[in-house]
Enzyme design. Structure first.
Site, PDB file in Angstrom:
ATOM      1  CG  HIS A 220      -3.930 -29.028   6.803  1.00 56.86           C
ATOM      2  ND1 HIS A 220      -4.643 -28.161   6.017  1.00 56.86           N
ATOM      3  CD2 HIS A 220      -4.646 -29.165   7.949  1.00 56.86           C
ATOM      4  CE1 HIS A 220      -5.747 -27.795   6.652  1.00 56.86           C
ATOM      5  NE2 HIS A 220      -5.758 -28.369   7.839  1.00 56.86           N
TER       6      HIS A 220
ATOM      7  CE1 TYR B 235      -4.559 -24.821  -1.828  1.00 61.69           C
ATOM      8  CE2 TYR B 235      -4.286 -22.737  -2.969  1.00 61.69           C
ATOM      9  CZ  TYR B 235      -3.945 -23.588  -1.938  1.00 61.69           C
ATOM     10  OH  TYR B 235      -2.991 -23.210  -1.036  1.00 61.69           O
TER      11      TYR B 235
ATOM     12  N   PRO C  79      -0.722 -14.578  -2.719  1.00 62.34           N
ATOM     13  CG  PRO C  79      -2.638 -13.866  -1.615  1.00 62.34           C
ATOM     14  CD  PRO C  79      -1.680 -13.457  -2.668  1.00 62.34           C
TER      15      PRO C  79
ATOM     16  CE  LYS D   1       5.676 -22.419  -1.220  1.00 64.96           C
ATOM     17  NZ  LYS D   1       5.426 -23.431  -0.218  1.00 64.96           N
TER      18      LYS D   1
ATOM     19  CE1 TYR E 110      -0.387 -25.150  -1.034  1.00 62.80           C
ATOM     20  CE2 TYR E 110      -0.115 -26.658   0.809  1.00 62.80           C
ATOM     21  CZ  TYR E 110      -0.783 -25.623   0.198  1.00 62.80           C
ATOM     22  OH  TYR E 110      -1.853 -25.031   0.833  1.00 62.80           O
TER      23      TYR E 110
HETATM   24  C1  LIG Z   1      -4.416 -11.825   2.895  1.00 60.92           C
HETATM   25  C2  LIG Z   1      -3.031 -12.411   3.058  1.00 60.92           C
HETATM   26  C3  LIG Z   1      -2.889 -13.791   3.183  1.00 60.92           C
HETATM   27  C4  LIG Z   1      -1.610 -14.347   3.338  1.00 60.92           C
HETATM   28  N1  LIG Z   1      -1.491 -15.709   3.467  1.00 60.92           N
HETATM   29  C5  LIG Z   1      -0.259 -16.259   3.649  1.00 60.92           C
HETATM   30  C6  LIG Z   1      -0.100 -17.667   3.920  1.00 60.92           C
HETATM   31  O1  LIG Z   1      -1.064 -18.439   3.967  1.00 60.92           O
HETATM   32  N2  LIG Z   1       1.153 -18.145   4.131  1.00 60.92           N
HETATM   33  C7  LIG Z   1       2.242 -17.314   4.092  1.00 60.92           C
HETATM   34  O2  LIG Z   1       3.360 -17.808   4.309  1.00 60.92           O
HETATM   35  N3  LIG Z   1       2.119 -15.975   3.863  1.00 60.92           N
HETATM   36  C8  LIG Z   1       0.896 -15.410   3.643  1.00 60.92           C
HETATM   37  N4  LIG Z   1       0.772 -14.048   3.479  1.00 60.92           N
HETATM   38  C9  LIG Z   1       1.958 -13.199   3.457  1.00 60.92           C
HETATM   39  C10 LIG Z   1       2.488 -12.882   4.853  1.00 60.92           C
HETATM   40  O3  LIG Z   1       1.473 -12.352   5.653  1.00 60.92           O
HETATM   41  C11 LIG Z   1       3.675 -11.902   4.742  1.00 60.92           C
HETATM   42  O4  LIG Z   1       4.571 -12.395   3.783  1.00 60.92           O
HETATM   43  C12 LIG Z   1       4.370 -11.708   6.092  1.00 60.92           C
HETATM   44  O5  LIG Z   1       3.607 -10.886   6.928  1.00 60.92           O
HETATM   45  C13 LIG Z   1       5.759 -11.090   5.903  1.00 60.92           C
HETATM   46  O6  LIG Z   1       6.340 -10.834   7.167  1.00 60.92           O
HETATM   47  P1  LIG Z   1       7.327  -9.616   7.385  1.00 60.92           P
HETATM   48  O7  LIG Z   1       7.768  -9.708   8.792  1.00 60.92           O
HETATM   49  O8  LIG Z   1       8.341  -9.614   6.307  1.00 60.92           O
HETATM   50  O9  LIG Z   1       6.461  -8.304   7.134  1.00 60.92           O
HETATM   51  P2  LIG Z   1       5.199  -7.752   7.919  1.00 60.92           P
HETATM   52  O10 LIG Z   1       4.404  -8.843   8.513  1.00 60.92           O
HETATM   53  O11 LIG Z   1       4.507  -6.832   6.959  1.00 60.92           O
HETATM   54  O12 LIG Z   1       5.808  -6.917   9.115  1.00 60.92           O
HETATM   55  C14 LIG Z   1       6.425  -5.660   8.930  1.00 60.92           C
HETATM   56  C15 LIG Z   1       6.262  -4.847  10.191  1.00 60.92           C
HETATM   57  O13 LIG Z   1       7.005  -3.641  10.055  1.00 60.92           O
HETATM   58  C16 LIG Z   1       6.269  -2.586  10.627  1.00 60.92           C
HETATM   59  N5  LIG Z   1       6.752  -1.326  10.048  1.00 60.92           N
HETATM   60  C17 LIG Z   1       6.571  -0.868   8.779  1.00 60.92           C
HETATM   61  N6  LIG Z   1       7.173   0.316   8.627  1.00 60.92           N
HETATM   62  C18 LIG Z   1       7.757   0.616   9.813  1.00 60.92           C
HETATM   63  C19 LIG Z   1       8.517   1.724  10.276  1.00 60.92           C
HETATM   64  N7  LIG Z   1       8.814   2.760   9.479  1.00 60.92           N
HETATM   65  N8  LIG Z   1       8.969   1.716  11.559  1.00 60.92           N
HETATM   66  C20 LIG Z   1       8.683   0.668  12.373  1.00 60.92           C
HETATM   67  N9  LIG Z   1       7.951  -0.398  11.985  1.00 60.92           N
HETATM   68  C21 LIG Z   1       7.498  -0.429  10.722  1.00 60.92           C
HETATM   69  C22 LIG Z   1       4.839  -2.936  10.280  1.00 60.92           C
HETATM   70  O14 LIG Z   1       3.906  -2.283  11.129  1.00 60.92           O
HETATM   71  C23 LIG Z   1       4.827  -4.441  10.473  1.00 60.92           C
HETATM   72  O15 LIG Z   1       4.464  -4.816  11.774  1.00 60.92           O
HETATM   73  C24 LIG Z   1      -0.478 -13.478   3.341  1.00 60.92           C
HETATM   74  C25 LIG Z   1      -0.634 -12.085   3.222  1.00 60.92           C
HETATM   75  C26 LIG Z   1      -1.898 -11.550   3.082  1.00 60.92           C
HETATM   76  C27 LIG Z   1      -2.033 -10.045   2.967  1.00 60.92           C
END
Ligand SMILES: Cc1cc2nc3c(=O)[nH]c(=O)nc-3n(C[C@H](O)[C@H](O)[C@H](O)COP(=O)(O)OP(=O)(O)OC[C@H]3O[C@@H](n4cnc5c(N)ncnc54)[C@H](O)[C@@H]3O)c2cc1C
Length: 391
Positions: free
Chosen positions: A73, A201, A293, A297, A385
């Site tokens: 994009h 948007y 969201p 980011k 962005y």
């Molecule tokens: C609807 C939505 C839309 C989004 N859109 C965007 C976007 O367009 N662009 C963007 O950059 N971000 C977006 N985000 C945000 C993005 O999805 C998160 O910021 C991202 O998943 C963060 O990654 P993470 O690895 O930190 O955490 P997570 O993806 O939450 O991973 C954490 C992992 O830890 C595991 N876990 C938790 N507790 C335990 C435990 N006690 N023992 C073992 N495992 C455990 C969980 O099961 C999970 O798999 C969006 C979020 C949502 C909800």
């Protein structure tokens, strides 16, 4: 007792990328994940990758499928007052973004780790962390009904917002900065080609709407709603009708509808804890910070934390130089706060605030006009962005 160099809790984007980058430098890790492999590979969340994240995937050898299947994009559309205004992000910054689902990134990283003999323990829930101030911190986890332990040098808390690492810290160890918005997003995933090539948007008097996509045949759309909205109270027809109203413009834009595969409500929150380190525990990604969201980011910030920490760990293991570990929190937080600011700003710009005064509504309208008519303002938006540099 198992033993590894870096014990990683969580197989989301943060935990998997950290494990991958460390393995490339010969540093061992074990990833614990509470859910099944299938669950984490199917969980639909983020979809927009900043320029930096795209480059990171390529540089560390997991970008091939993204380059084949992702959608590049070069701009976004802001729509308000029934008119569309394109922000040409690439023209303004030289950077592009990529639409590639977070679950696809997760699949690619899991495949790469397993192919390299990496250890990801699925259905292994961390239940406690001990000895954070000693040289041998430990993770207690439960798998197959048995409690086991991993001893490590460092623990990486990549366990998302609802994980155990952040709450395990003593009261007063962290300062919390929190903002809850008075609305949520009703999101759908639909089997229909995106009605626009770029994200739209929309700021509408009935509330915000967003048109985005996950592939050439799958659309992702959102409607601003009450934070406690019952998604099931909305029929598919009502969702499409509301989207059509909010996304309409004066150029004859037509929103194509299709079967809705998934729907749900997401709460909107800005949240940061400081510092991101406590003894030998380091917090990364959603375990440490949340953004609404709107700015897309979250996953990108998680990757930025990972890059900063992996560089610090490489220095520590290779040169016994702990400076990077000591400065990890401050370095990562500089980028985190700028992304928090941008996400808060874009959220404030695009949503309808029910209790806004007539003056505040005029301010929002003036800002929308400014941001779409001034090259300087558009460049500021575009730069944030597409993603700010690390550090
Ligand atoms: C609807 C939505 C839309 C989004 N859109 C965007 C976007 O367009 N662009 C963007 O950059 N971000 C977006 N985000 C945000 C993005 O999805 C998160 O910021 C991202 O998943 C963060 O990654 P993470 O690895 O930190 O955490 P997570 O993806 O939450 O991973 C954490 C992992 O830890 C595991 N876990 C938790 N507790 C335990 C435990 N006690 N023992 C073992 N495992 C455990 C969980 O099961 C999970 O798999 C969006 C979020 C949502 C909800």
């Amino acid at each position: 007792m198992m033993r590894t160099q870096v014990g990683i809790i969580g197989a989301g984007p943060a935990g998997l990328m950290l494990s991958h980058l460390l393995a490339l430098e010969g540093i061992s890790s074990v990833v614990l994940e509470a859910h099944t492999r299938d669950y984490v590979e199917q969980r639909i969340r983020a979809g927009l990758m900043e320029h930096f994240s795209v480059e990171l995937l390529r540089q560390c050898g997991v970008g091939a499928r993204m380059d084949r299947e992702g959608l590049v994009h070069h701009g976004i559309v802001l729509r308000f007052g029934g008119r569309s205004h394109r922000i040409p992000v690439t023209d303004l910054t030289g950077k592009s973004m990529m639409i590639y689902g977070q679950h696809e990134v997760v699949k690619d990283l899991i495949a790469a780790r397993l192919a390299a003999g990496g250890q990801i323990l699925f259905e292994a829930e961390a239940v406690g962390i001990d000895e954070l101030h000693g040289e041998r911190p430990r993770i207690r986890f439960r798998q197959d009904g048995r409690e086991q332990q991993i001893e490590c040098d460092i623990i990486a808390g990549c366990d998302g917002f609802h994980g155990i690492c952040r709450p395990a810290l003593p009261l007063g160890a962290l300062t919390v900065y929190d903002k809850i918005y008075p609305f949520g997003w009703l999101g759908i995933l639909a089997d229909v080609a995106p009605s626009n090539d770029e994200l739209v948007y929309a700021n509408h008097e009935r509330g915000y709407a967003l048109l985005t996509m996950r592939s050439p045949s799958v659309s992702r759309l959102y409607l601003q709603c009450a934070p406690d909205e019952d998604a099931d109270a909305w029929t598919d027809e009502a969702i499409w009708a509301e989207l059509r109203t909010r996304l309409a413009d004066d150029s004859g834009f037509v929103l194509q509808s299709g079967p809705i595969r998934q729907k749900g409500v997401t709460a909107m929150r800005s949240y940061v804890v400081e510092p991101l380190r406590h003894g030998r525990l380091f917090l990364l990604g959603d375990a440490a910070h949340i953004v609404p969201p709107t700015g897309a980011k979250g996953m990108n910030l998680a990757f930025a934390d990972v890059v900063v920490l992996s560089r610090a760990l490489i220095d520590w293991y290779r040169k016994r130089n702990g400076d990077g570990l000591d400065s990890y929190s401050a370095t990562a937080l500089r980028r985190v706060w700028k992304a928090e600011r941008f996400s808060w700003w874009l959220t404030s710009l695009m949503h309808r605030f029910e209790h806004a005064t007539p003056f505040e509504r005029r301010m929002q309208a003036a800002e929308l006009d400014y941001v779409t008519s001034s090259r300087a303002a558009m460049t500021t938006l575009a730069e944030n962005y597409a993603g700010l540099p690390l550090g």
